[in-house]
Design a protein around this motif. Structure first.
Motif, PDB file in Angstrom:
ATOM      1  N   THR A 109     -14.561 -42.681 -23.008  1.00  0.00           N
ATOM      2  CA  THR A 109     -15.091 -42.531 -21.655  1.00  0.00           C
ATOM      3  C   THR A 109     -14.796 -43.761 -20.818  1.00  0.00           C
ATOM      4  N   GLU A 110     -15.106 -44.950 -21.373  1.00  0.00           N
ATOM      5  CA  GLU A 110     -14.968 -46.180 -20.596  1.00  0.00           C
ATOM      6  C   GLU A 110     -13.518 -46.607 -20.418  1.00  0.00           C
ATOM      7  N   LEU A 111     -12.676 -46.341 -21.425  1.00  0.00           N
ATOM      8  CA  LEU A 111     -11.302 -46.827 -21.374  1.00  0.00           C
ATOM      9  C   LEU A 111     -10.319 -45.829 -20.772  1.00  0.00           C
ATOM     10  N   MET A 112     -10.662 -44.552 -20.775  1.00  0.00           N
ATOM     11  CA  MET A 112      -9.730 -43.542 -20.279  1.00  0.00           C
ATOM     12  C   MET A 112     -10.344 -42.688 -19.166  1.00  0.00           C
ATOM     13  N   ALA A 113     -11.423 -41.973 -19.489  1.00  0.00           N
ATOM     14  CA  ALA A 113     -11.940 -40.981 -18.540  1.00  0.00           C
ATOM     15  C   ALA A 113     -12.502 -41.605 -17.271  1.00  0.00           C
ATOM     16  N   VAL A 129     -22.452 -40.203 -15.642  1.00  0.00           N
ATOM     17  CA  VAL A 129     -22.633 -41.236 -16.655  1.00  0.00           C
ATOM     18  C   VAL A 129     -21.854 -40.901 -17.918  1.00  0.00           C
ATOM     19  N   GLN A 130     -21.884 -39.638 -18.327  1.00  0.00           N
ATOM     20  CA  GLN A 130     -21.188 -39.202 -19.539  1.00  0.00           C
ATOM     21  C   GLN A 130     -20.272 -38.020 -19.222  1.00  0.00           C
ATOM     22  N   PRO A 131     -19.162 -38.276 -18.543  1.00  0.00           N
ATOM     23  CA  PRO A 131     -18.290 -37.167 -18.147  1.00  0.00           C
ATOM     24  C   PRO A 131     -17.684 -36.416 -19.335  1.00  0.00           C
ATOM     25  N   LEU A 132     -17.535 -37.084 -20.480  1.00  0.00           N
ATOM     26  CA  LEU A 132     -16.944 -36.438 -21.648  1.00  0.00           C
ATOM     27  C   LEU A 132     -17.977 -35.924 -22.636  1.00  0.00           C
TER      28      LEU A 132
END
Length: 324
Positions: free
Chosen positions: A183-187, A202-205
């Motif tokens: 999530t933090e590095l890609m999405a 906050v948690q798109p994935l």
């Protein structure tokens, strides 16, 4: 952050405590709505039974009839996932038995797409089957806004994701908030750069979300790990930001994958984003990673999921079922 995202955060981000169960039950009865919970599962015998049992205990009683059905979609488990889920009270359906006219391919999105054919709820709630220390708040929290607010079509769970510290498997020590590395590095960078209206998630994935069937049946489903990002982006274009929401349900604990698995996941997510940014743009749908072998670092190349399933509303079997 965009001004409309700041406004969205104040009007479409809630806590599970904002909607008590009594309010949800009353809203459900008033709207005559039905709720299906779907658990996609692959070798989850250690956790799936407890999740099913807790949902049945807390949300499927005469006093609290929030959930109408729990369906576990087994995508080829080699352990006792099916037996454990059945014993806990879920209806288990094997992926390959659904829509046999279209051969199934591996992937989470494939399972979620097919689940629409074997569930009946007006609201469909997806819950990952590997959650530990599960709380029924995950279900009631994300279903709640769909029952009480007719303007909301899709709700994502948000939560802390503690990361187990390496080399200390029995210590119980965790790093608060360090889970969700993809999530933090890609999405998150992708969304902020290309779909900034979705930057407030906050948690798109996250694998815990609920949506109206009327929306889900209109969406294409990436067959693999890109399904969550693809669904958010497509839903934004179809129904707009104000029809999307998120609810804080506390803490999510689950098993973590190794770095190479996360790399493959990131590649699939990036490919999903690329398809939505420029349909038909030619890129190499593969990722090469390295492992140390007898003669040094050896390449391993994996294909990246590029196939997508069409909106379920276009499938003749689904149309016939709705007409029946």
């Amino acid at each position: 952050m965009l001004e409309d995202v700041e406004r969205w955060l104040s009007t479409r981000s809630w806590s599970v405590s904002d909607r008590p169960l009594k309010k949800l039950i009353a809203a459900k009865r008033s709207a005559n709505s039905t709720v299906s919970v779907v658990l996609p599962a692959l070798n989850e015998e250690a956790t799936v039974g407890e999740i099913v049992s807790i949902i049945r205990r807390d949300l499927m009683t005469r006093k609290v009839p929030l959930v109408d059905e729990i369906v576990v979609i087994d995508s080829g488990s080699t352990d006792r996932t099916s037996e454990v889920a059945t014993a806990a009270g879920a209806r288990v359906v094997h992926r390959d038995e659904i829509l046999p006219r279209i051969p199934a391919v591996p992937g989470k999105g494939e399972v979620l797409w097919r689940s629409l054919l074997v569930t009946s709820g007006d609201i469909v709630c997806f819950i990952d089957a590997d959650l530990k220390e599960f709380s029924s708040d995950f279900v009631s929290g994300i279903v709640g806004p769909l029952l009480t607010d007719p303007g909301v079509d899709l709700v994502k769970a948000m939560y802390d994701r503690p990361l187990n510290l390496p080399n200390e498997p029995t210590s119980g020590r965790t790093a608060a908030g360090q889970g969700g590395r993809v999530t933090e590095l890609m999405a998150r960078p992708l969304l902020n750069m290309h779909w900034p209206q979705l930057a407030g998630f906050v948690q798109p994935l996250g694998g815990e979300y609920a949506a109206r069937r009327s929306l889900l049946e209109q969406l294409p489903f990436p067959v693999g790990y890109g399904v969550e990002l693809g669904m958010l982006v497509d839903a934004l274009h179809l129904v707009g930001l104000d029809a999307l929401a998120q609810v804080d349900v506390g803490v999510r604990k689950h098993r973590h994958q190794d770095g190479q698995a996360l790399g493959r996941m990131s590649a699939a997510i990036y490919r999903t984003a690329q398809l939505r940014l420029a349909r038909g743009h030619l890129i190499r749908p593969a990722i090469t990673q390295f492992e140390r072998g007898e003669s040094g670092f050896e390449p391993r190349t994996y294909s990246v999921d590029t196939e997508e399933r069409p909106p379920m509303a276009e499938i003749s079997e689904y149309q016939e079922r709705k007409a029946a």
